[in-house]
Write an enzyme that holds these catalytic residues in place. Sequence first.
Site: not given
Ligand SMILES: *Cc1c(COP(=O)(O)O)cnc(C)c1O
Length: 357
Positions: A35, A253
């Site tokens: 994702k 800055y």
């Molecule tokens: C993002 C996500 C994961 C992976 O999580 P990590 O901590 O990056 O391993 C697994 N399951 C779901 C439902 C997620 O949203």
Amino acid sequence: MTRPIRVEIDLSAIKHNYIQSRKQTQNRRALAVIKANAYGHGSTEVATALADVADGFALLNLEDAIALRDAGIEQPLTLLEGPFDEAETRLMAVQKIAGAIHGEHQLEWLRRLDASHPFEAWLKVNSGMNRLGFAPERAVGIAHALAALPGVRLSTLMTHFATADDERGVDEQWACFEPLIAQCGLKVSAANSAAIFRHPRTHGDTVRPGITLYGCSPFEGTTGTDLGLKPAMTLSADVIAVQSLRPGDKVGYGCLFQANEPMRIGIVACGYADGYPRIAIDGTPVAVDGRASRTVGRISMDMLAVDLSHIPQAGIGSRVELWGPAVPLEHVAACAGTLNYELMCAVALRVPRLYRH
Ligand SMILES: *Cc1c(COP(=O)(O)O)cnc(C)c1O
């Protein structure tokens, strides 16, 4: 000449990390979580690099899933938030893309499907995180209802942990979820990266590694390297100007930094518009031509300053690693009061991505 900044992605490291993560589970099925554009690494490139090892992929958007199919990815794909409307529900069924079913509104859409293209449903249970999912006491009833629908093939019972990465662990949520496994008689998917590495009893049939694929640790105070992983992302930019400071001179800055002694600083072509965190404190680690150094003063939109005083040979054109093998992302994140997750996802589109195989 283009602006000298780039993010290098080591695809062979991601493959190593996938295999390493899955190995923690005695090689259960592992859906590579890609994702958020594979946490900033490029979802199509990552999926393609993992195509000959990965058991499947988990992502969020149907259009990204279809793009993977168009790129030749044949593995199972699961959308972690499920369909967002009825048309998507149909399209997912036709395209054979599985999805989490977490709410009543999605059941409505599933009821209207026919048996010609069954939708692969992952029943999501809210075991305590209170983000997505059906209440545990409803899970068995919903499982039966889904199993009875002609247009649905119910495959997996899933949940997600809120504290698998810290000392609270998964006990409370697992106590809530575990009894449902036998009652529903489905395959099980619960473990994220943290649970893969720390909570083997939650491995079930299919695990969902995300952060560890990219060589980073989900645990505070540890780095990916501590877990046997290889950092996959290197953000670097070059020095484009050098300033010599006298005692009392200020930098950037807000004149946040003031030199106490003569100093040489390098101005680097990377700022918060590239995804480097603006709130990173003065003194955040960097590596200049491989030598350890630190940021000086406030991060600008397009530039930041680093100390070159102890690196006399460094100058214009020197390569400054902002994070990567020499500068753990976890250390930068700690200096910015955030997580490695957020920083990798935040690398801006204007930063060219260079892939190494
Ligand atoms: C993002 C996500 C994961 C992976 O999580 P990590 O901590 O990056 O391993 C697994 N399951 C779901 C439902 C997620 O949203």
